[in-house]
Each structure stands twice: as C-alpha cells, then as structure tokens.
Design an enzyme around this catalytic site. Structure first.
Site, PDB file in Angstrom:
ATOM      1  N   HIS A 160      -5.734   2.842   0.860  1.00 36.35           N
ATOM      2  CA  HIS A 160      -4.790   4.353   1.699  1.00 36.35           C
ATOM      3  C   HIS A 160      -5.350   4.935   2.711  1.00 36.35           C
ATOM      4  O   HIS A 160      -4.837   5.427   3.952  1.00 36.35           O
ATOM      5  CB  HIS A 160      -4.463   4.755  -0.163  1.00 36.35           C
ATOM      6  CG  HIS A 160      -3.719   4.202  -0.637  1.00 36.35           C
ATOM      7  ND1 HIS A 160      -3.286   3.466  -0.623  1.00 36.35           N
ATOM      8  CD2 HIS A 160      -4.318   4.673  -2.045  1.00 36.35           C
ATOM      9  CE1 HIS A 160      -2.691   2.990  -2.297  1.00 36.35           C
ATOM     10  NE2 HIS A 160      -3.315   4.054  -2.686  1.00 36.35           N
ATOM     11  N   ASP A 217       0.745  -1.202  -0.541  1.00 35.91           N
ATOM     12  CA  ASP A 217      -0.008  -0.155   0.113  1.00 35.91           C
ATOM     13  C   ASP A 217       0.747   1.383  -0.601  1.00 35.91           C
ATOM     14  O   ASP A 217       1.534   1.258   1.102  1.00 35.91           O
ATOM     15  CB  ASP A 217      -0.981   0.018   1.467  1.00 35.91           C
ATOM     16  CG  ASP A 217      -2.073   1.353   1.540  1.00 35.91           C
ATOM     17  OD1 ASP A 217      -1.733   2.290   1.431  1.00 35.91           O
ATOM     18  OD2 ASP A 217      -2.882   1.179   1.669  1.00 35.91           O
ATOM     19  N   HIS A 218       0.991   1.897  -0.797  1.00 39.87           N
ATOM     20  CA  HIS A 218       2.127   2.486  -1.356  1.00 39.87           C
ATOM     21  C   HIS A 218       2.514   4.203  -0.313  1.00 39.87           C
ATOM     22  O   HIS A 218       2.905   4.581  -0.286  1.00 39.87           O
ATOM     23  CB  HIS A 218       3.201   3.123  -2.623  1.00 39.87           C
ATOM     24  CG  HIS A 218       1.575   4.445  -3.757  1.00 39.87           C
ATOM     25  ND1 HIS A 218       0.166   3.762  -4.051  1.00 39.87           N
ATOM     26  CD2 HIS A 218       1.332   5.110  -3.439  1.00 39.87           C
ATOM     27  CE1 HIS A 218      -0.811   4.929  -3.864  1.00 39.87           C
ATOM     28  NE2 HIS A 218       0.324   6.245  -4.180  1.00 39.87           N
TER      29      HIS A 218
HETATM   30  C1  BG6 Z   1      -3.589   4.608  -6.082  1.00 35.02           C
HETATM   31  C2  BG6 Z   1      -4.419   4.858  -6.596  1.00 35.02           C
HETATM   32  O1  BG6 Z   1      -3.321   3.098  -6.113  1.00 35.02           O
HETATM   33  O2  BG6 Z   1      -3.208   5.919  -5.788  1.00 35.02           O
HETATM   34  C3  BG6 Z   1      -4.312   5.184  -8.279  1.00 35.02           C
HETATM   35  O3  BG6 Z   1      -4.999   3.654  -8.000  1.00 35.02           O
HETATM   36  C4  BG6 Z   1      -4.719   7.196  -7.483  1.00 35.02           C
HETATM   37  O4  BG6 Z   1      -6.074   5.741  -8.369  1.00 35.02           O
HETATM   38  C5  BG6 Z   1      -2.878   7.138  -6.639  1.00 35.02           C
HETATM   39  O5  BG6 Z   1      -4.394   8.272  -8.628  1.00 35.02           O
HETATM   40  C6  BG6 Z   1      -2.807   7.927  -5.539  1.00 35.02           C
HETATM   41  O6  BG6 Z   1      -1.755   7.911  -5.183  1.00 35.02           O
HETATM   42  P1  BG6 Z   1      -0.651   8.962  -4.647  1.00 35.02           P
HETATM   43  O7  BG6 Z   1       0.791   8.589  -4.636  1.00 35.02           O
HETATM   44  O8  BG6 Z   1      -0.724  10.162  -5.841  1.00 35.02           O
HETATM   45  O9  BG6 Z   1      -1.908  10.197  -3.878  1.00 35.02           O
END
Ligand code: BG6
Length: 511
Positions: free
Chosen positions: A260, A197-198
C-alpha cells in the site's frame, strides 16, 4: 425531471461481459468482509453482468443454501449500504454457489470445472472465468497448479477468457515473490494476472493521479526545487485483531509498506504518463519504484524505525500489548509500526525525503499524504507578524473524510499586518453526491472488464520487494533495534527523531 447538479459529468462504464467468479477461501474473512459485500453492492447498482455466478470454494462443508445464509449475514454486517434490500439480495443469492473441497485434491478442481460448465449452460456465463485467490498464501501454488492441470483456467483453457486474482502478500520476500510470479506466469499470461492492492481501488488514491495530471498548476512545483519533503501516514487504531499467526510472519513492513505505502508513493512521485492506458501508467510507476534508493545496512539503522505496541488505551478502551495477543510469541520482535525515510534517485526528486510511517494501535485511523513545500524565500512582514505561519502544504486525505487540503498563509484581520496559516478544503462528501464505492467494488469490476490499470504489475511488485529486502535482511541480522510504544500514542520516540534528524524542527503532522 430535476437533476442533481452534483452528479453532473459522471460517466457510466460499459457493463462487464458474462463471467463466473470462483473465490478460493470463499468462507474466509475477506469473502465475508469485502468480496461478497462488494458484489452485492455491484448488484444493487446494476453493475454485475447479466450472465454471472460466484462460486465460493473452501474446506467448510456448506451447501449452497448454508453459504447464502452465511453471506447474507456478512452483507448485513459489512455492506456499506444498509439495510440490505431483499429483492436485490434474492437476485444476487440466486447466482451465489458453494463447493466444499480441499485445494490439495485434484478432484476438487474437477468438481469446480463441472460447476463452471453448468453455469455456462444455465446462467449464460459464456466460458469466461475469474479465479480469486483469497486463501493463505502458502496455498497459492497448489491452486495455480490445480487450475492449470485441470485445464479449467490459464493458457491451457480455451473456451473463454480466464483470469487470476491474487491477494497480497505477493510472496514473503524478494526471492519467494519471484518464485510465485514465475509459477503464476507458467499457468497464466501476465495480462491475465490481477494482483490486488486494494489501496489502488480507493477513489481518494486514484484522485492523486487526477490532482497531479488533470491540473496545470501543481505539476510545475512538484519536484525537489519546491517540495521540502513528503509525508505518508497510514495510521490504524485497531490492533492485529485475530490475525496473530499471519502478523507474526509478516509484520507491518510486509503488510503495509511493501504494497500500500509504496504504491501510493509511486503515484505521488511518478512522471506524467503519456496516456491513461494501463501499460503507460504501470511503466511510470515501475520506473519510479526502480529509482527509490536501496538502503545499505547501516542506512537501515538510521533511516528506518521498527516499533511494536505495548499495552495502553485506544478510544477509551484498555488494550493489551502485541506480545499478549493471541498466537503471538511472548518475546516476538515483529514490527507493528514502521517509520522510514526514503529518497528517490532521479532528477525530479533528488535529495527530497519521503517519510513513510504506519502503525497499528495509533490514536486514530487516518491515511494521508502531505506534500510540504519549502518556505517562502523571504518574508517581508518582519518578526512576530509571521508567528504561527507554517510552510505551504497539500494534504491528500485518503481516509476517512476523503478530500484535499491546501495550506497557505492569509492575513489575520486587524490593524496590523500579521499572517497565519489557513486551510482551503475540498471534501468528497460535499462536492459529489454519491457515497464512495468500496475499493473492492471498483477492482472486481476492473477484473471483469479486463482492465489492469489499478493492479500492480509483476515488475512493480519486484521493485517494491527490492526496496524492502535490505530492511528485512538488516532486521534479521540485528534483533536489537526494536522500539516499543504505548498503544494509543503516535508511535515510538525514535519515529519522531527520524523525521527531525536531517532537518531539526521538522516533525510529523498531527492528522
Ligand atoms: C490490509 C492489511 O491490506 O489493509 C490490514 O492487511 C490493514 O492489516 C488494511 O488493516 C487496511 O486497509 P484500509 O482500507 O482499512 O486502510
């Protein structure tokens, strides 16, 4: 030698052991945008192990050389550091390989095994293997089984450490998530499973833990006695880009809320862990997710708002509505915006609402958590003196402009006693010297080091699905409650009403 005072106190981590990394979906979007640029930046910072190789696997018929050329372009476009340094790229590219093949064919796994053996021999990868699943989720089962059957990874592989990295979404609903977890655990021990979960790799998200548990002054007020409510906003100005097919089957509830948003909520609301050992942290997160109240169907109707963007203007550009996007049904009811009111049934948070809102095609890209405190019990200044005074709040700015704001009251200069809200700011940009690493750099390094702290454990994922499942069920049974909003606005009116419902006058912050 002069030292930079802003970098004082920075600690370097041990280099990871020799490792080969196999990326399924190696020619896909995530490899281009995130995985390979992150590896390049690790190389740039001397953080890749000496013995290292990456093998991209996909159906595209690339040679190693084609793949390197393609990835060089990706790094030029997506790396956070520019320009690409030729010497660093050359060193990295010499450890970058590609194997074309379909994951439905056992022979693909045999060939991967041969290449991995050759890496051990030629590049000193020492039998350690990481398998990164960055494909369509429907391919996960055949890849996991393929690895196990070919004995190149998982419990039946014994020549070194073998780990599997699973990209979200972890399943499509509670049932499929449990099935996927069982399947993964049949082949890999849970300690070798790294679910990405980045958001957890973002410095500003990890800083929630630092703010809460490295400071003595916040924890005593971090509870229902002092906190009025918490707002979590994950706003994006982009639409669904080229991901119509994926989005139609996911929606924002699966794309952002299930993972997230609930992971950030867990960090905000969890109890202090006794140590920063992976299982201590993950136990506390799982515990608080378990305490999130499961909504009844009739509660879903009032406490969750489902929205979808219509046409409009974003950043001065006219954009189409969701239903006119590629690969989207013209009568789609998929959610591109969700606002929800959640509560946590435990002593710390009883009756404190946590408002979550997230959407595509909102006015700007901003993620933040605002912990809003109750107003002072009594203001002695009288009448107009307090105009313009807002309650205290701590705003954790997760992105962009990462940092923290503390909102408090100050006297307006002048001959009368008047008070107004002002901000005290901490910004990463000015407090620390280095650019923030990308979340994937941190997470890839952690997988290589075998540190699972920043990866949701199986039970956390299950708890998050349990929170989301009643919403999915209710929406499946009732297609009516979809609210449209104009692109470039802050979402449907119903989202505004949601936050005001239990406390008139309460409104979303305008980040
Ligand atoms: C991803 C989603 O996990 O996170 C995308 O699949 C989203 O839809 C993205 O745009 C958002 O990541 P960040 O790091 O730009 O907030």
């Amino acid at each position: 030698m002069t030292t930079n005072p802003l970098t004082e106190g920075e600690r370097l981590r041990a280099a990871p052991p020799p490792t080969a990394l196999v990326v399924f979906g190696g020619s896909g979007d995530l490899a281009h945008r995130k995985i390979v640029p992150a590896l390049y930046n690790l190389e740039l910072n001397n953080m890749l192990p000496q013995g290292f190789a990456m093998l991209g696997v996909s159906r595209t018929k690339f040679t190693d050389e084609d793949y390197r050329r393609d990835m060089r372009k990706a790094v030029e476009e997506f790396s956070r550091t520019q320009p690409v340094e030729d010497a660093v790229w050359d060193a990295f590219a010499s450890r970058l390989f590609y194997e074309p093949g379909s994951t439905s064919e056992p022979d693909t796994f045999r060939r991967i095994g041969e290449r991995l053996d050759a890496f051990d021999e030629d590049l000193g990868t020492s039998g350690n293997r990481i398998f990164y699943l960055s494909t369509l989720p429907r391919l996960f089962p055949e890849i996991i089984n393929g690895l196990g059957d070919a004995r190149i990874g998982g419990r039946r592989y014994r020549q070194g450490a073998s780990r599997v990295v699973v990209e979200k979404p972890f399943g499509h609903d509670l049932r499929s998530a449990l099935e996927l977890a069982d399947l993964v655990n049949e082949v890999f021990d849970e300690r070798d499973v790294f679910r990405i979960d980045h958001y957890l790799g973002k410095e500003s998200v990890q800083n929630i833990i630092a703010l809460r548990f490295a400071n003595g002054i916040f924890e005593p007020v971090w509870n229902h006695h002092y906190v009025d409510h918490v707002e979590l906003t994950v706003a994006e100005s982009i639409g669904i880009e080229h991901r119509g097919a994926f989005y139609e089957s996911a929606g924002t509830i699966r794309d952002i809320i299930q993972n997230h948003a609930l992971q950030v909520l867990a960090l905000i609301a969890m109890e202090p862990p006794a140590t920063f050992e992976p299982e201590d942290v993950r136990n506390e997160k799982a515990k608080v997710l378990k305490a999130v109240h499961r909504l009844h169907p009739e509660e879903v109707d009032v406490d969750v708002v489902r929205g979808q963007y219509g046409p409009g203007w974003v950043d001065g550009t006219e954009v189409v509505g969701y239903r006119s996007e590629q690969n989207v049904a013209p009568d789609s009811v998929t959610d591109t915006y969700v606002a929800a009111r959640l509560t946590i049934d435990n002593w710390r948070w009883a009756r404190t609402p946590f408002y979550l809102r997230t959407g595509k095609r909102l006015p700007k890209r901003v993620t933040e958590v605002a912990v809003q405190f109750k107003t002072a019990p009594h203001l002695p200044f009288g009448g107009e003196a307090n105009d313009g005074l807002e309650p205290n709040a701590i705003i954790m700015r997760i992105q962009p402009d990462e940092g923290i704001t503390l909102k408090f009251a100050a006297k307006v200069p002048g001959s009368v006693m008047a008070v107004r809200s002002v901000n005290m700011d901490f910004s990463y940009d000015t407090a620390f010297a280095n650019d923030l690493p990308d979340a994937y750099e941190r997470l890839l390094l952690d997988v290589m080091l075998g540190d699972p702290t920043l990866f949701p454990r199986r039970d956390e994922v299950e708890q998050a699905w349990q929170i989301v499942q009643p919403i999915l069920d209710r929406w499946a049974a009732d297609q009516a409650g979809l609210h449209f909003y104009e692109s470039g606005t802050w979402g449907p009116e119903a989202g505004e009403q949601l936050i005001a419902r239990h406390s008139p006058g309460r409104h979303w912050r305008r980040p």
